[in-house]
Design a protein around this motif. Structure first.
Motif, mmCIF file in Angstrom:
data_model
loop_
_atom_site.group_PDB
_atom_site.id
_atom_site.type_symbol
_atom_site.label_atom_id
_atom_site.label_comp_id
_atom_site.label_asym_id
_atom_site.label_seq_id
_atom_site.Cartn_x
_atom_site.Cartn_y
_atom_site.Cartn_z
ATOM 1 N N ALA A 137 41.843 60.081 50.896
ATOM 2 C CA ALA A 137 42.831 59.547 50.258
ATOM 3 C C ALA A 137 42.388 59.995 48.601
ATOM 4 O O ALA A 137 41.348 60.010 48.344
ATOM 5 C CB ALA A 137 42.985 58.057 50.001
ATOM 6 N N PRO A 138 43.592 60.322 47.811
ATOM 7 C CA PRO A 138 43.314 60.509 46.398
ATOM 8 C C PRO A 138 42.989 59.162 45.874
ATOM 9 O O PRO A 138 43.449 58.077 46.211
ATOM 10 C CB PRO A 138 44.757 61.037 45.889
ATOM 11 C CG PRO A 138 45.641 60.480 46.937
ATOM 12 C CD PRO A 138 44.855 60.570 48.307
ATOM 13 N N VAL A 139 42.047 59.294 44.854
ATOM 14 C CA VAL A 139 41.459 57.999 44.219
ATOM 15 C C VAL A 139 42.218 57.779 42.664
ATOM 16 O O VAL A 139 42.349 58.719 42.023
ATOM 17 C CB VAL A 139 40.180 58.086 43.980
ATOM 18 C CG1 VAL A 139 39.408 56.968 43.303
ATOM 19 C CG2 VAL A 139 39.381 58.488 45.499
ATOM 20 N N VAL A 140 42.625 56.553 42.870
ATOM 21 C CA VAL A 140 43.015 55.846 41.314
ATOM 22 C C VAL A 140 42.325 55.007 40.668
ATOM 23 O O VAL A 140 41.816 53.843 41.345
ATOM 24 C CB VAL A 140 44.617 55.408 41.779
ATOM 25 C CG1 VAL A 140 45.103 54.972 40.392
ATOM 26 C CG2 VAL A 140 45.526 56.541 42.037
ATOM 27 N N VAL A 141 41.971 54.848 39.655
ATOM 28 C CA VAL A 141 41.454 53.916 38.706
ATOM 29 C C VAL A 141 42.489 53.196 37.965
ATOM 30 O O VAL A 141 42.938 53.683 37.042
ATOM 31 C CB VAL A 141 40.258 54.206 38.039
ATOM 32 C CG1 VAL A 141 39.548 53.187 37.206
ATOM 33 C CG2 VAL A 141 39.031 54.880 38.855
ATOM 34 N N HIS A 142 42.808 52.042 38.097
ATOM 35 C CA HIS A 142 43.630 51.350 37.245
ATOM 36 C C HIS A 142 42.887 50.177 36.440
ATOM 37 O O HIS A 142 42.168 49.328 37.093
ATOM 38 C CB HIS A 142 44.704 50.215 38.202
ATOM 39 C CG HIS A 142 45.494 49.542 37.461
ATOM 40 N ND1 HIS A 142 46.253 49.969 36.571
ATOM 41 C CD2 HIS A 142 45.566 48.186 37.305
ATOM 42 C CE1 HIS A 142 47.186 49.136 36.076
ATOM 43 N NE2 HIS A 142 46.688 47.880 36.401
ATOM 44 N N VAL A 143 43.263 50.414 35.354
ATOM 45 C CA VAL A 143 42.703 49.387 34.303
ATOM 46 C C VAL A 143 43.653 48.402 33.675
ATOM 47 O O VAL A 143 44.757 48.684 33.157
ATOM 48 C CB VAL A 143 42.250 50.112 33.099
ATOM 49 C CG1 VAL A 143 41.251 49.339 32.136
ATOM 50 C CG2 VAL A 143 41.461 51.607 33.324
ATOM 51 N N HIS A 144 43.160 47.073 33.792
ATOM 52 C CA HIS A 144 44.251 45.844 33.668
ATOM 53 C C HIS A 144 44.341 45.665 32.066
ATOM 54 O O HIS A 144 43.436 46.271 31.335
ATOM 55 C CB HIS A 144 43.620 44.622 34.083
ATOM 56 C CG HIS A 144 42.413 44.104 33.475
ATOM 57 N ND1 HIS A 144 42.336 43.287 32.449
ATOM 58 C CD2 HIS A 144 41.178 44.244 34.160
ATOM 59 C CE1 HIS A 144 41.138 43.246 32.222
ATOM 60 N NE2 HIS A 144 40.270 43.726 33.208
ATOM 61 N N VAL A 170 42.555 52.804 45.711
ATOM 62 C CA VAL A 170 42.577 52.005 44.450
ATOM 63 C C VAL A 170 41.352 51.487 43.972
ATOM 64 O O VAL A 170 41.141 50.507 44.587
ATOM 65 C CB VAL A 170 43.808 51.396 44.082
ATOM 66 C CG1 VAL A 170 43.983 50.800 42.609
ATOM 67 C CG2 VAL A 170 45.072 52.269 44.477
ATOM 68 N N PHE A 171 40.927 51.633 42.827
ATOM 69 C CA PHE A 171 39.795 50.921 42.283
ATOM 70 C C PHE A 171 40.144 50.237 40.945
ATOM 71 O O PHE A 171 41.024 51.032 40.089
ATOM 72 C CB PHE A 171 38.499 51.753 41.944
ATOM 73 C CG PHE A 171 37.756 52.248 43.191
ATOM 74 C CD1 PHE A 171 36.747 51.466 43.880
ATOM 75 C CD2 PHE A 171 38.253 53.469 43.603
ATOM 76 C CE1 PHE A 171 36.060 51.990 45.043
ATOM 77 C CE2 PHE A 171 37.863 53.959 44.628
ATOM 78 C CZ PHE A 171 36.531 53.258 45.393
ATOM 79 N N SER A 172 40.222 48.901 40.706
ATOM 80 C CA SER A 172 40.601 48.337 39.723
ATOM 81 C C SER A 172 39.340 47.633 38.916
ATOM 82 O O SER A 172 39.317 46.298 39.536
ATOM 83 C CB SER A 172 41.762 47.329 40.046
ATOM 84 O OG SER A 172 42.304 46.815 38.820
ATOM 85 N N PRO A 173 38.820 47.992 38.137
ATOM 86 C CA PRO A 173 37.589 47.202 37.288
ATOM 87 C C PRO A 173 38.303 46.297 36.255
ATOM 88 O O PRO A 173 39.140 46.429 35.321
ATOM 89 C CB PRO A 173 37.006 48.746 36.707
ATOM 90 C CG PRO A 173 38.372 49.463 36.425
ATOM 91 C CD PRO A 173 39.055 49.558 37.328
ATOM 92 N N THR A 174 37.281 45.437 36.143
ATOM 93 C CA THR A 174 37.555 44.390 35.074
ATOM 94 C C THR A 174 36.588 44.938 33.753
ATOM 95 O O THR A 174 35.635 46.016 34.298
ATOM 96 C CB THR A 174 37.276 43.088 35.116
ATOM 97 O OG1 THR A 174 37.354 42.195 33.852
ATOM 98 C CG2 THR A 174 35.644 42.810 35.473
ATOM 99 N N TYR A 175 36.340 44.524 32.714
ATOM 100 C CA TYR A 175 35.426 44.955 31.647
ATOM 101 C C TYR A 175 35.121 43.840 30.795
ATOM 102 O O TYR A 175 35.661 42.840 30.767
ATOM 103 C CB TYR A 175 36.140 46.156 31.077
ATOM 104 C CG TYR A 175 37.254 46.160 30.514
ATOM 105 C CD1 TYR A 175 37.854 45.494 29.434
ATOM 106 C CD2 TYR A 175 38.595 46.429 31.432
ATOM 107 C CE1 TYR A 175 39.003 45.225 28.911
ATOM 108 C CE2 TYR A 175 39.703 46.204 30.909
ATOM 109 C CZ TYR A 175 40.158 45.475 29.752
ATOM 110 O OH TYR A 175 41.656 45.470 29.448
ATOM 111 N N TYR A 214 42.616 59.761 39.304
ATOM 112 C CA TYR A 214 43.849 59.559 38.383
ATOM 113 C C TYR A 214 43.338 58.288 37.826
ATOM 114 O O TYR A 214 42.733 57.208 38.427
ATOM 115 C CB TYR A 214 44.949 59.549 39.260
ATOM 116 C CG TYR A 214 45.232 60.809 40.181
ATOM 117 C CD1 TYR A 214 45.842 61.774 39.503
ATOM 118 C CD2 TYR A 214 45.132 60.901 41.527
ATOM 119 C CE1 TYR A 214 46.121 63.047 40.379
ATOM 120 C CE2 TYR A 214 45.234 61.958 42.162
ATOM 121 C CZ TYR A 214 45.717 63.039 41.633
ATOM 122 O OH TYR A 214 46.148 64.249 42.442
ATOM 123 N N ILE A 215 44.020 57.812 36.672
ATOM 124 C CA ILE A 215 43.649 56.828 36.001
ATOM 125 C C ILE A 215 45.005 56.127 35.448
ATOM 126 O O ILE A 215 46.162 56.949 35.147
ATOM 127 C CB ILE A 215 42.850 56.850 34.794
ATOM 128 C CG1 ILE A 215 42.523 55.836 34.425
ATOM 129 C CG2 ILE A 215 43.313 58.036 33.941
ATOM 130 C CD1 ILE A 215 40.945 55.754 33.341
#
Length: 375
Positions: A137-144, A170-175, A214-215
């Motif tokens: 699967a293609p990888v997406v990083v989503h930033v809130h 999809v990976f969705s990190p906090t920071y 992708y981001i």
């Protein structure tokens, strides 16, 4: 009964077209997000006005009825404008889109992991897995988003799940969130860069592709997404000692605060102070007191010919993040030869998630953009 309906419909109509007016613009502009309700309220005012005239004629009834009819016309114009604008970019709206958000709910993430360390911190990152497939699967990083001061890894779960349902891992990190005592203008981008590295490393474990990522991001997350993607494209490692920062294949952001310095020029009386508070808390000062920090977080300062293709979806009536920042970024990107697309959703602003038309545009265009720029 006709006058209460008329007043409410008129508030939404006037606020939508006079969105920069303090008070009425903040509340009334909701008519631009849910124009279907504006039409229904206006129509109800017309009907109750007709009934009132039949039961007990008075001089005020025709006035209320006429104003309600004007509200109906305003709502219809918003719908026509949004439908035409989105159709021109390949997005077909449906009736439901004009009555509420496109993405109303989403399943919890399939996993929550930590990444880092970044200066001794281990932030969390949610993982949304697609259905099993024969190919990675293609990888997406989503930033809130959240003005760099709020939000977490599951705040945008509906959008993340939408992407995973369409085949993306999809990976969705906090920071680390900014406070008045702790500006995070330097640490937050570094953490997002580390999140890219971790997502790349974990992708095989979750049946994803490790070739590129992708981001995406919204509002403050849009700033971090574009900023990190462009700095990575120039070869920056953000001081990270471990792991490979993957190449960002494409960026798709919405209502992005690409240049926090624009907040200082927000003229809208009600929200200008809020916008400045976000920017000054994030950077630790004003553009005059810490100009180097504002330059360091202005994503447009890091555009280059190596910058990834970038999609920007925005609301022209944005009272928090001025559209001029988005348009300036797009113009500078085009000058650099970057593949960039800026898509406005008429009559919406920073609450674009409340708009079914806006939400559909963000979701569908993001998927289309990533697939177009796939490996």
């Amino acid at each position: 009964m006709c006058w209460p309906l008329t007043v409410l419909a008129l508030l939404l109509a006037v606020g939508t077209f006079a969105w920069q007016t303090p008070g009425i613009g903040l509340v009334g502009s909701l008519g631009g997000y849910v124009p279907g309700w504006l039409v229904l309220l206006g129509a109800a005012g017309v009907v109750t006005g007709g009934i009132a005239w039949f039961v007990e004629p008075s001089a005020g009834v025709p006035v209320a009825t006429a104003l309600s009819a004007m509200a109906v016309a305003a709502g219809v114009k918003v719908i026509i404008d949004q439908r035409a604008a989105l159709r021109s970019v390949g997005v077909e709206t449906v009736l439901r889109d004009y009555f509420g958000p496109f993405l109303r709910s989403g399943a919890r993430p399939d996993d929550v992991v930590t990444y880092g360390p970044v200066r001794g911190r281990y932030p969390r990152m949610a993982v949304y897995r697609p259905r099993p497939s024969e190919s990675p699967a293609p990888v997406v990083v989503h930033v809130h988003g959240g003005g760099w001061m709020s939000g977490d890894e599951v705040g945008d779960k509906a959008f993340c799940r939408y992407l995973s349902d369409r085949g993306f891992l999809v990976f969705s990190p906090t920071y680390t969130l900014a406070t008045e005592e702790r500006p995070t203008w330097e640490s937050a981008p570094r953490e997002i860069a580390c999140a890219l590295t971790t997502a790349n490393a974990l992708s095989v474990q979750y049946d994803g592709s490790a070739d590129a990522v992708y981001i995406t991001g919204s509002s403050a997350g849009g700033n971090l997404a574009t900023l990190v993607a462009n700095r990575v494209a120039q070869g920056e490692r953000f001081g990270l000692e471990h792991g490979r920062i993957p190449r960002v294949a494409a960026v798709a952001v919405n209502i992005p605060a690409v240049d926090p310095g624009f907040a200082e020029g927000t003229a809208y009386a009600f929200s200008g102070g809020l916008a400045r508070r976000f920017a000054e808390t994030y950077t630790g000062g004003t553009p005059e007191s810490v100009p180097d920090r504002y330059a360091a977080v202005d994503a447009s300062n890091f555009l280059s010919r190596q910058s990834p293709p970038t999609l920007l979806v925005y609301g022209p009536n944005d009272w928090l993040v001025p559209r001029e920042a988005t348009l300036t970024f797009a113009r500078r990107a085009r000058i650099m030869g970057v593949d960039v697309r800026a898509v406005p959703v008429p009559w919406t602003g920073h609450l674009i998630g409340l708009s079914g038309a806006g939400g559909r545009a963000i979701a569908e265009l993001t998927v289309e953009w990533f697939r177009r720029h796939g490996e």
